[in-house]
Motif scaffolding. Structure first.
Motif, short mmCIF file in Angstrom:
data_model
loop_
_atom_site.label_atom_id
_atom_site.label_comp_id
_atom_site.label_asym_id
_atom_site.label_seq_id
_atom_site.Cartn_x
_atom_site.Cartn_y
_atom_site.Cartn_z
N ALA A 6 0.85 -1.20 0.00
CA ALA A 6 0.00 0.00 0.00
C ALA A 6 0.88 1.24 0.00
O ALA A 6 2.03 1.20 0.41
CB ALA A 6 -0.91 0.01 1.22
N THR A 7 0.29 2.35 -0.48
CA THR A 7 1.01 3.62 -0.46
C THR A 7 0.04 4.77 -0.20
O THR A 7 -1.16 4.65 -0.45
CB THR A 7 1.76 3.86 -1.79
N THR A 41 -4.66 7.03 -1.66
CA THR A 41 -4.07 5.75 -1.26
C THR A 41 -4.28 4.72 -2.35
O THR A 41 -5.27 4.79 -3.10
CB THR A 41 -4.70 5.25 0.05
N TYR A 42 -3.35 3.80 -2.41
CA TYR A 42 -3.42 2.73 -3.40
C TYR A 42 -3.00 1.42 -2.74
O TYR A 42 -2.13 1.42 -1.86
CB TYR A 42 -2.51 3.04 -4.60
N TYR A 43 -3.59 0.32 -3.18
CA TYR A 43 -3.35 -0.97 -2.55
C TYR A 43 -3.11 -2.06 -3.60
O TYR A 43 -3.61 -1.98 -4.72
CB TYR A 43 -4.56 -1.37 -1.70
N ASP A 91 4.36 4.56 -10.87
CA ASP A 91 5.36 3.61 -10.41
C ASP A 91 5.35 3.36 -8.91
O ASP A 91 6.31 2.83 -8.36
CB ASP A 91 6.75 4.10 -10.81
N TYR A 92 4.28 3.72 -8.23
CA TYR A 92 4.27 3.64 -6.76
C TYR A 92 4.44 2.22 -6.24
O TYR A 92 4.76 2.02 -5.06
CB TYR A 92 3.00 4.25 -6.18
N PHE A 125 10.58 12.70 -3.56
CA PHE A 125 9.86 13.20 -4.72
C PHE A 125 10.20 12.34 -5.92
O PHE A 125 11.35 11.96 -6.11
CB PHE A 125 10.20 14.65 -5.04
N PHE A 126 9.21 12.04 -6.71
CA PHE A 126 9.43 11.29 -7.95
C PHE A 126 8.31 11.63 -8.89
O PHE A 126 7.14 11.41 -8.59
CB PHE A 126 9.48 9.79 -7.66
N GLU A 127 8.65 12.17 -10.06
CA GLU A 127 7.60 12.68 -10.94
C GLU A 127 6.70 11.59 -11.47
O GLU A 127 5.58 11.86 -11.89
CB GLU A 127 8.24 13.45 -12.09
#
Length: 128
Positions: free
Chosen positions: A49-50, A58-60, A108-109, A101-103
């Motif tokens: 998760a993020t 949020t993403y899982y 790509d999370y 930070f990552f554009e």
């Protein structure tokens, strides 16, 4: 220097709940995205998760969606992973990660390579 320290792991039975915590130091509040990954014995490290910098998105992974919830308390500089209805296949070492930070975060999370900082991991064992 950024440090991430996980806690809350343990041995539980199938169907139980656990809450993992990741205390972050050395970073300003709201200046990082955070994630949880896990690695079972003999397997690669996988995304769980993020949560983004603002804590609004949020993403899982499909395997935990609906059972796990990631959240952050910026006042405490801590990221949480609430895990409900645990299953034996959730057994793994759980790692907290932070990203400055990552554009391409939103595409790509789920890739461990984009994260800048990692904790030492906490063991979660679910017995059947």
């Amino acid at each position: 220097q950024v440090q991430l320290v996980e806690s809350g792991g343990g041995l539980v039975q199938s169907g139980d709940s656990l809450r993992l915590a990741c205390a972050v130091s050395g970073r300003n509040v709201g200046s990082y995205a955070a994630a949880w990954f896990r690695q079972a014995v003999g397997k690669e490290r996988n995304f769980v998760a993020t949560i983004n910098w603002a804590g609004k998105e949020t993403y899982y992974s499909d395997s935990v969606k609906g059972r796990f919830t990631i959240s952050r308390d910026d006042a405490k500089n801590t990221v949480y992973l609430q895990m409900n209805n645990l299953k034996p296949e959730d057994t793994a070492v759980y790692y907290c990660a932070a990203l400055d930070f990552f554009e391409n975060y939103y595409s790509d999370y789920d890739k461990s390579t984009i994260y800048d900082h990692w904790g030492q991991g906490t063991q979660v064992t679910v017995s059947s």
